[in-house]
Design an enzyme around this catalytic site. Structure first.
Site, PDB file in Angstrom:
ATOM      1  N   GLY A 155     -24.432  24.242  -1.924  1.00  0.00           N
ATOM      2  CA  GLY A 155     -24.630  24.399  -0.500  1.00  0.00           C
ATOM      3  C   GLY A 155     -25.727  25.410  -0.206  1.00  0.00           C
ATOM      4  CB  CYS A 156     -27.831  25.958   2.794  1.00  0.00           C
ATOM      5  SG  CYS A 156     -26.583  25.824   4.102  1.00  0.00           S
ATOM      6  CE1 TYR A 157     -25.131  31.165   6.042  1.00  0.00           C
ATOM      7  CE2 TYR A 157     -23.602  29.372   6.487  1.00  0.00           C
ATOM      8  CZ  TYR A 157     -24.431  30.374   6.944  1.00  0.00           C
ATOM      9  OH  TYR A 157     -24.558  30.601   8.295  1.00  0.00           O
ATOM     10  CB  THR A 203     -28.647  27.968  -2.581  1.00  0.00           C
ATOM     11  OG1 THR A 203     -28.176  26.682  -2.986  1.00  0.00           O
ATOM     12  CG2 THR A 203     -30.010  28.212  -3.211  1.00  0.00           C
TER      13      THR A 203
END
Length: 359
Positions: free
Chosen positions: A166-168, A170
């Site tokens: 996920g973005c968070y 990462t």
């Protein structure tokens, strides 16, 4: 279609993107168009999507003449007809879709790069709590590998089902792992991650809660966000994650605060980051606190850290583009690794690279 090139295994890669109409899916299509080892065979949307039959570039005008393929609707008959001719498929889909269909593609000989959360958590019992569904495909869940590109190249190269982070997580894990892997932190101490993201992180579907004109800076889903167990799982440490939504379009920042062991020096922390990222072209160790403006529309992660030796505390901040390094470009990194190519292949020009030095 992207022009042909022979990869390190002397074979062209025929790919499909499922969920191509969304923000992350569109970014991925754009990246694949630039990759000279890829032929985009199909762009796919959900079975009941209003985008079925439309031209991709009519939905995303900046790709006009670059990718003018029609959007096809997914169905079991589409799978039976098309999957056997593919080398790889990218899922930019709801989590349940990935959980239901990933193994079928793998069984058909297709590598799966899943940008959803369908395989990020290793414990099936976590899915009802954090994702709202029972994970029925336990064998696939057990075989999937997490795909944090700078840290898990071997795992990525050896599997056919990759859970793209996920973005968070990462941004959070890029800041956490040089410390936790080297055991520089106090075991079982409080680790706090504060994350902030633009509204594109909520996806393309309209919602009053994420409408640009309605959003103010606010915390949300504190102590219950689905990315908290993902970050803790991959950092091998219990993490408190505080996400925030802000009124801007794209970009994400995670700031990590950790208690260091008393004997750990600032020099040791510097060495840990240099060893982790000194040879990673998409990680930029910058000499000041990162800014989202410097990473948006790019595949880079900018990282800066500071140690207070008296308080035995390190603060690390990492900025990324949530749709690229937090989704599409990391998926392409995983794809490149699976082919034996450099993870950054096709994403950097000679002039784009910058020194990996913390001033």
């Amino acid at each position: 279609m992207a022009k042909a090139r022979l990869d390190s295994n002397n074979s062209m890669q025929k790919v499909a993107v499922i969920g191509a109409s969304g923000y992350a899916g569109a970014e991925l299509v754009g990246l694949l168009c630039q990759h000279d080892g890829v032929s985009i065979e199909h762009l796919v949307v959900s079975e009941n999507s209003s985008s079925e039959g439309k031209i991709f570039s009519d939905l995303h005008g900046r790709f006009k003449t670059l990718c003018d393929l029609p959007l096809e609707a997914f169905s079991a008959s589409w799978f039976d007809c098309c999957a056997v001719h593919l080398d790889a498929v990218f899922f930019a889909t709801p989590h349940e879709f990935s959980a239901d269909w990933a193994q079928a593609f793998v069984d058909a000989g297709v590598k799966v790069f899943d940008l959803s959360g369908g395989f990020r958590l290793k414990e099936s019992t976590d899915y009802p709590k954090y994702y709202g569904f029972e994970h029925a495909n336990i064998d696939a869940l057990n075989s999937a590998q997490y795909g944090l590109a700078e840290w898990q190249e071997t795992d990525i190269a050896q599997t056919n089902l990759i859970a793209v982070p996920g973005c968070y997580p990462t941004a959070s894990l890029l800041g956490l792992k040089p410390i936790t892997i080297n055991k520089l932190h106090v075991e079982n101490s409080l680790i706090v991650v504060n994350g902030i993201s633009g509204v594109s992180g909520a996806g393309r579907s309209a919602s009053l809660a994420t409408n640009f004109n309605e959003v103010s800076l606010k915390a949300y889903n504190v102590l219950q966000h689905r990315h908290q167990p993902e970050i803790s799982q991959e950092a091998h440490a219990s993490v408190i994650f505080n996400p925030h939504l802000a009124p801007y379009k794209r970009g994400l920042m995670a700031t990590v605060t950790m208690q260091l062991k008393e004997e750990v020096s600032a020099k040791q922390v510097d060495m840990a980051f240099q060893q982790a990222y000194g040879d990673k072209p998409l990680i930029r160790m910058v000499g000041a606190w990162p800014e989202i403006a410097n990473v948006e529309y790019s595949p880079f992660a900018d990282i800066h850290w500071q140690v207070d030796e008296e308080k035995h505390v390190v603060v690390v901040s990492c900025a990324i583009d949530n749709l690229l390094k937090g989704a599409a470009s990391q998926a392409l990194q995983c794809f490149n690794i699976s082919l034996g190519l450099p993870s950054e292949y096709s994403m950097l020009s000679v002039t784009a690279a910058s020194p990996n030095v913390k001033n």
